[in-house]
Design a protein around this motif. Structure first.
Motif, PDB file in Angstrom:
ATOM      1  N   HIS A  31      44.503  40.099  45.395  1.00 32.62           N
ATOM      2  CA  HIS A  31      43.237  39.950  45.809  1.00 32.62           C
ATOM      3  C   HIS A  31      42.396  39.504  44.617  1.00 32.62           C
ATOM      4  CE1 HIS A  31      43.297  41.942  49.892  1.00 32.62           C
ATOM      5  NE2 HIS A  31      44.300  41.342  49.786  1.00 32.62           N
ATOM      6  N   THR A  32      42.520  40.107  43.627  1.00 30.03           N
ATOM      7  CA  THR A  32      41.739  39.973  42.606  1.00 30.03           C
ATOM      8  C   THR A  32      41.913  38.473  41.794  1.00 30.03           C
ATOM      9  OG1 THR A  32      41.642  42.141  41.854  1.00 30.03           O
ATOM     10  CG2 THR A  32      40.907  40.810  40.044  1.00 30.03           C
ATOM     11  N   LEU A  33      43.397  38.065  42.049  1.00 31.96           N
ATOM     12  CA  LEU A  33      43.605  36.818  41.722  1.00 31.96           C
ATOM     13  C   LEU A  33      43.003  35.764  42.510  1.00 31.96           C
ATOM     14  CD1 LEU A  33      45.461  35.400  39.517  1.00 31.96           C
ATOM     15  CD2 LEU A  33      47.335  35.628  40.873  1.00 31.96           C
ATOM     16  N   VAL A  34      43.108  36.133  43.859  1.00 31.87           N
ATOM     17  CA  VAL A  34      42.498  34.860  44.840  1.00 31.87           C
ATOM     18  C   VAL A  34      40.943  35.002  44.474  1.00 31.87           C
ATOM     19  CG1 VAL A  34      42.041  34.765  47.205  1.00 31.87           C
ATOM     20  CG2 VAL A  34      44.405  35.399  46.488  1.00 31.87           C
ATOM     21  N   TYR A  55      43.961  31.045  50.446  1.00 32.81           N
ATOM     22  CA  TYR A  55      44.629  31.129  49.268  1.00 32.81           C
ATOM     23  C   TYR A  55      45.483  32.272  49.223  1.00 32.81           C
ATOM     24  CZ  TYR A  55      41.435  28.275  46.552  1.00 32.81           C
ATOM     25  OH  TYR A  55      40.733  27.189  45.904  1.00 32.81           O
ATOM     26  N   LEU A  56      45.343  33.465  50.093  1.00 38.81           N
ATOM     27  CA  LEU A  56      45.935  34.736  50.149  1.00 38.81           C
ATOM     28  C   LEU A  56      47.331  34.486  50.435  1.00 38.81           C
ATOM     29  CD1 LEU A  56      46.219  37.776  49.582  1.00 38.81           C
ATOM     30  CD2 LEU A  56      45.349  38.063  51.682  1.00 38.81           C
ATOM     31  N   GLY A  57      47.449  33.556  51.592  1.00 36.02           N
ATOM     32  CA  GLY A  57      48.658  33.119  51.994  1.00 36.02           C
ATOM     33  C   GLY A  57      49.714  32.603  51.183  1.00 36.02           C
ATOM     34  N   PHE A  58      49.328  31.528  50.553  1.00 38.06           N
ATOM     35  CA  PHE A  58      49.925  31.012  49.610  1.00 38.06           C
ATOM     36  C   PHE A  58      50.423  31.861  48.595  1.00 38.06           C
ATOM     37  CE2 PHE A  58      48.473  27.203  51.511  1.00 38.06           C
ATOM     38  CZ  PHE A  58      49.502  26.220  51.636  1.00 38.06           C
ATOM     39  N   GLY A  63      53.985  34.638  44.535  1.00 36.91           N
ATOM     40  CA  GLY A  63      53.942  35.865  43.780  1.00 36.91           C
ATOM     41  C   GLY A  63      52.926  35.907  42.812  1.00 36.91           C
ATOM     42  N   VAL A  64      52.648  36.930  42.082  1.00 39.91           N
ATOM     43  CA  VAL A  64      51.425  37.223  41.220  1.00 39.91           C
ATOM     44  C   VAL A  64      51.715  36.400  39.940  1.00 39.91           C
ATOM     45  CG1 VAL A  64      49.946  38.571  39.829  1.00 39.91           C
ATOM     46  CG2 VAL A  64      50.496  39.290  42.121  1.00 39.91           C
TER      47      VAL A  64
END
Length: 100
Positions: A31-34, A55-58, A63-64
């Motif tokens: 979530h922070t990355l999104v 964004y979260l779906g992709f 993967g992080v």
């Protein structure tokens, strides 16, 4: 320069460096990355293309580590349109993942 002036300079500098208030809704690294990517690309959509869920779906599929790698490549590339380059790389990576 007097003592009071130096103290004021330090306060001003610390005010600029002070940590940003953490969003309590960002409860995982993903979530922070999104949030970081959306902020970097200036996304404000609440639904559909460009939204947090989009964004979260992709990012979940990739993967992080892979997303961090792609973001790093885009930042280092000095591209004229970094968002477009990022999504090109995401699409390319998604296609290679689906073939495996």
């Amino acid at each position: 320069m007097g003592y009071n002036q130096r103290v004021e300079d330090i306060k001003t500098t610390l005010g600029k460096v002070k940590n940003k208030v953490r969003n309590p809704h960002l409860h995982s690294e993903l979530h922070t990355l999104v949030d970081e990517a959306r902020t970097r690309f200036g996304e404000t959509a609440t639904k559909g293309k460009g939204s947090f869920a989009f964004y979260l779906g992709f990012f979940k599929r990739l993967g992080v580590q892979k997303v961090r790698q792609l973001l790093g490549e885009v930042v280092e590339s000095d591209a004229s349109d970094p968002k477009r380059l990022f999504w090109y790389k995401v699409a390319k990576e998604s296609k290679t993942d689906s073939k495996n």
